[in-house]
Design an enzyme around this catalytic site. Structure first.
Site, PDB file in Angstrom:
ATOM      1  N   HIS A 220     -43.662  26.952 128.058  1.00  0.00           N
ATOM      2  CA  HIS A 220     -42.496  27.800 128.337  1.00  0.00           C
ATOM      3  C   HIS A 220     -41.349  26.882 128.751  1.00  0.00           C
ATOM      4  CE1 HIS A 220     -43.249  32.025 127.791  1.00  0.00           C
ATOM      5  NE2 HIS A 220     -44.485  31.860 128.214  1.00  0.00           N
TER       6      HIS A 220
ATOM      7  N   GLU B 189     -37.304  28.613 141.280  1.00  0.00           N
ATOM      8  CA  GLU B 189     -37.876  29.976 141.288  1.00  0.00           C
ATOM      9  C   GLU B 189     -37.103  30.966 142.162  1.00  0.00           C
ATOM     10  OE1 GLU B 189     -41.861  28.649 142.126  1.00  0.00           O
ATOM     11  OE2 GLU B 189     -42.518  29.121 140.087  1.00  0.00           O
TER      12      GLU B 189
ATOM     13  N   TYR C 295     -29.822  34.365 112.867  1.00  0.00           N
ATOM     14  CA  TYR C 295     -29.307  35.330 113.840  1.00  0.00           C
ATOM     15  C   TYR C 295     -27.796  35.495 113.688  1.00  0.00           C
ATOM     16  CZ  TYR C 295     -33.769  34.558 116.295  1.00  0.00           C
ATOM     17  OH  TYR C 295     -35.091  34.459 116.629  1.00  0.00           O
TER      18      TYR C 295
END
Ligand SMILES: [Zn+2]
Ligand SMILES: [Zn+2]
Length: 384
Positions: free
Chosen positions: A90, A361, A287
């Site tokens: 990720h 985070e 896109y």
């Protein structure tokens, strides 16, 4: 909510899944949405998940969207939550997007009586090139109930945590690609006169193609032509038969998009023919341009400002990156914004798609709050 959000994000981070293969991720999402008492629909665009919270009072329908896919690369961060799957990571923060949207679901499901209208959660597969967003739209994710506005956010390593970035109008580029094969005639490197050397033609073409953006596109418009791969030849003393070039073409308007496409082929034709060779050219639309609705961008800026102050909401220039969130915005008004996740002190400064990419985070609870504020303002809930 922070500890809970961090745990979800790390669980997903350790088990990255590529586009249209997000089986475990979508299972985790569905289980949480069900626990929160939302209506859950699975299987859109293969692994997509949609959650719906119907308010007690009538009102508009707002949708928020997260992408779920990881990238085919190795993580080199030495952290306890590093990817446990070789060759997958990720590295674009989609794990954070999932956690943030689940946090928003947790929040609103705890106050269902205060919701008027509907909130729809869209978890889509395959943003990284697979166009999962297009498939979700084609399969009707914006219907039943019909979505009136849609919002999406991306963590953003160029802004510090605690800041929001917003763009008005054109925000991200259309991204198309081409494949060109120059068809020469191979032979001995010592006898070039008996060959047609596609490597020389490719060399000329690479320099010529860069005149398009500088000489054909209005300097006040934006365009990019990048040749990212050149392949041809096998040894120092062989002139090959063919050279293949792959390129990406970026633009912020349909006019520039078409202008680039047609000029690229003209330049290819001119250069390759001047060497007496032929070619195969394949142009593939990707896109579309991502266009934020101006009113919806202003709504995001105003809603976020209420929580963090105007000075922490930055108006950003468009980027020549691309996002399949553009497909949702082709159908309904909405806005795509950025959530700062940079933390210099902790060394969290690496760009997207870097094997060192990580997020601060703190962006998780922060992102939840920003989405809650946007939803609150759009639906007129006045949650205190
Ligand atoms: Zn990415
Ligand atoms: Zn991304």
């Amino acid at each position: 909510m922070k500890d809970w959000l961090v745990e979800i994000r790390r669980t997903i981070h350790m088990h990255p899944e590529l586009g249209f293969e997000e089986v475990e991720t979508s299972k985790l999402i569905s289980e949480w949405l069900q626990k929160f008492g939302l209506e859950v629909k699975r299987g859109m665009a293969k692994t997509g998940v949609v959650g719906l919270l119907k308010g007690k009072k009538p009102g508009r329908t707002i949708a928020i969207r997260a992408d779920m896919d990881a990238l085919p690369m190795d993580e080199i961060n030495q952290v306890p939550y590093a990817s446990q799957i070789k060759g997958k990571m990720h590295a674009c923060g989609h794990d954070a997007h999932v956690a943030i949207l689940l946090g928003v679901a947790k929040f609103f499901s705890s106050i269902p009586d205060q919701v008027k209208g509907n909130i729809k959660w869209i978890f889509q597969p395959a943003e990284e090139g697979g166009g999962g967003g297009r498939v979700m739209v084609e399969e009707g994710v914006l219907e039943n109930p019909k979505v009136d506005a849609v919002f999406g956010a991306h963590v953003y390593p160029l802004l510090s945590t605690g800041k929001v970035g917003i763009m008005e109008g054109e925000a991200l580029a259309a991204a198309d690609r081409f494949t060109l094969v120059i068809l020469g005639k191979g032979g001995h490197a010592a006898s070039p006169h008996l060959t047609k050397d596609p490597i020389l033609a490719a060399g000329h073409l690479i320099t010529q193609i860069h005149s398009i953006v500088s000489r054909n596109i209005n300097p006040l418009e934006s365009g990019v032509v990048t040749i990212g791969k050149v392949s041809g030849g096998t040894a120092f003393n062989i002139i090959p038969d063919e050279v293949e070039l792959l390129g990406t073409v970026r633009s912020l308007s349909p006019q520039v998009r078409e202008e680039l496409k047609s000029r690229i082929e003209q330049v290819i034709q001119g250069v390759v023919r001047s060497f007496g060779m032929d070619y195969r050219f394949d142009f593939e639309y990707g896109y579309p341009v991502l266009i934020n609705d101006v009113e919806m961008s202003k709504l995001v800026a105003s809603a976020c400002s209420k929580g963090i102050g105007k000075e922490k909401v930055e108006v950003l220039k468009p980027s020549m990156g691309a996002e399949d969130f553009a497909y949702y915005l082709e159908k309904v008004p909405g806005a795509y914004f950025r959530l700062g996740c940079r933390n210099e002190e902790r060394g969290i400064v690496h760009p997207y798609h870097s094997s060192l990419f990580d997020i601060d985070e703190e962006v998780l609870p922060f992102g939840v709050e920003m989405f809650v504020r946007v939803i609150d303002q759009y639906l007129g809930l006045e949650i205190t």
